[in-house]
Design an enzyme around this catalytic site. Structure first.
Site, PDB file in Angstrom:
ATOM      1  N   THR A  34       0.586  -0.992  -0.303  1.00 24.79           N
ATOM      2  CA  THR A  34      -0.067  -0.496   0.232  1.00 24.79           C
ATOM      3  C   THR A  34       0.722   0.761   0.324  1.00 24.79           C
ATOM      4  OG1 THR A  34      -0.038   0.586   2.327  1.00 24.79           O
ATOM      5  CG2 THR A  34      -1.961  -1.357   1.447  1.00 24.79           C
ATOM      6  N   ASP A  57      -3.811   5.974   2.731  1.00 24.45           N
ATOM      7  CA  ASP A  57      -3.868   6.958   3.053  1.00 24.45           C
ATOM      8  C   ASP A  57      -3.607   6.506   4.893  1.00 24.45           C
ATOM      9  OD1 ASP A  57      -3.033   9.079   5.369  1.00 24.45           O
ATOM     10  OD2 ASP A  57      -4.581  10.378   3.648  1.00 24.45           O
ATOM     11  N   ASN A  84       5.637   0.411   7.905  1.00 18.33           N
ATOM     12  CA  ASN A  84       6.147   1.159   7.140  1.00 18.33           C
ATOM     13  C   ASN A  84       6.301   2.308   7.340  1.00 18.33           C
ATOM     14  OD1 ASN A  84       8.989   0.740   5.821  1.00 18.33           O
ATOM     15  ND2 ASN A  84       7.504   1.047   4.142  1.00 18.33           N
ATOM     16  N   SER A 135      10.239   1.785  13.547  1.00 16.58           N
ATOM     17  CA  SER A 135      10.531   3.172  14.680  1.00 16.58           C
ATOM     18  C   SER A 135      12.003   3.538  13.511  1.00 16.58           C
ATOM     19  CB  SER A 135      10.294   2.450  16.198  1.00 16.58           C
ATOM     20  OG  SER A 135      11.081   3.426  17.119  1.00 16.58           O
ATOM     21  N   TYR A 149      10.001  14.079  15.366  1.00 18.86           N
ATOM     22  CA  TYR A 149      10.133  13.216  14.480  1.00 18.86           C
ATOM     23  C   TYR A 149      10.277  12.315  16.771  1.00 18.86           C
ATOM     24  CZ  TYR A 149      11.804   8.925  11.858  1.00 18.86           C
ATOM     25  OH  TYR A 149      12.339   8.226  11.541  1.00 18.86           O
ATOM     26  N   LYS A 153       8.321   8.395  17.811  1.00 13.85           N
ATOM     27  CA  LYS A 153       9.165   7.438  17.438  1.00 13.85           C
ATOM     28  C   LYS A 153       8.933   6.941  19.089  1.00 13.85           C
ATOM     29  CE  LYS A 153       9.662   6.583  12.999  1.00 13.85           C
ATOM     30  NZ  LYS A 153       9.154   5.372  12.349  1.00 13.85           N
ATOM     31  N   THR A 184      17.335   4.695   2.593  1.00 15.06           N
ATOM     32  CA  THR A 184      16.599   5.356   2.168  1.00 15.06           C
ATOM     33  C   THR A 184      15.595   5.816   1.703  1.00 15.06           C
ATOM     34  OG1 THR A 184      15.315   5.830   4.531  1.00 15.06           O
ATOM     35  CG2 THR A 184      15.417   3.514   4.180  1.00 15.06           C
TER      36      THR A 184
END
Length: 283
Positions: A34, A57, A84, A135, A149, A153, A184
């Site tokens: 997704t 979403d 994720n 995480s 951020y 987390k 990433t």
């Protein structure tokens, strides 16, 4: 877990989500992949008999439920959920606007809650399942320029550590994944990284320097996301998967720093409590 399982992966149009979906497909699993735009998922992963690409979403509760319903209709079950999807609102606390801070929590914290809330009834009915939530080392220790951020987390970590007690009686396992710096798209401006909206002179020079440094870091991180994805496939197949997986030497270092800090603070607390006439027990 069966040799062939059904995986539900969020944020699978780019970055680590693509690698996780690919690794699961390569291992013979069916994958519900997704992202906000299913066409981008198909462009990233190609066509596959065992792939269902869905638009989702994760901040939309109804959309999460619709995606789970579609997954069960296609494959009959959901065995592994990988939370994720996420983004990164970078900046010092005072220059991150209240709207940005709330948006960070909506995506990184409430988003996984929405998806997991939709998936758990399926897993409870099966009497099995595995919830994996990505995480960060920022969920283990506060970091400079990571106020929003790290908050998101840290919230994820507390939720997941508690969730395991709720779902264990139903045969459902949980794993928190704390990656270090991986290659990433987290630092890609406009994709995952959102810079501060507010300008405060006292922070201005530091903000500019940090933004430029992090932009320059993109693509040079030490961790290989494909290697992490393969590790997750292996972990998901274990009879007793770990409650936490520290991915990368830098993640292990962060955990050790935090553990040592807490131990040092505990020793200091004992000394202070003693000097104030407390024995450490509840009065």
């Amino acid at each position: 877990m069966a040799d062939s399982s059904v995986w539900f992966v969020t944020g699978a149009a780019r970055g680590m989500g693509v690698d996780i979906a690919r690794a699961a497909l390569a291992a013979g699993h069916s994958v519900v992949a997704t992202a906000r735009d299913a066409d981008r998922v198909r462009a990233a992963l190609g066509e596959h008999d065992n792939l269902l690409a869905l638009s989702l979403d994760i901040t939309d509760e109804q959309a999460a439920q619709a995606a789970v319903d579609a997954a069960v209709e296609r494959f009959g079950s959901i065995d592994v959920l990988v939370n994720n999807a996420g983004n990164f609102y970078a900046g010092s606390f005072e220059v991150i606007s209240p709207a940005q801070f709330r948006a960070q929590m909506e995506t990184n914290f409430f988003g996984p809650l929405n998806v997991t809330r939709a998936v758990l009834p399926v897993m409870r009915a099966q009497g099995s399942g595995h919830v994996i939530t990505i995480s960060s080392t920022a969920g283990l220790e506060g970091l400079d320029f990571c106020s929003a951020y790290a908050s998101s987390k840290f919230a994820l970590e507390g939720w997941m550590e508690s969730l395991r007690y709720d779902v264990a009686p139903f045969g459902i396992s949980t794993t928190i994944v704390d990656p270090g710096f991986f290659r990433t798209e987290l630092l890609v401006t406009g994709a995952s990284s959102i810079w501060p909206e507010l300008v405060i002179d006292d922070y201005d020079e530091r903000t500019r320097a940090t933004v430029e440094a992090w932009k320059g870091m993109n693509g040079t991180q030490g961790g290989d996301p494909a290697k992490l994805a393969a590790a997750l496939v292996t972990i998901a197949a274990l009879d007793e998967p770990p409650l936490r997986f520290l991915a990368g030497a830098d993640a292990v270092d962060a955990a050790e720093r935090k553990a040592n800090l807490l131990l040092a603070q505990a020793d200091a607390h004992r000394a202070l409590s003693s000097s104030l006439g407390f024995d450490g027990s509840a009065a």
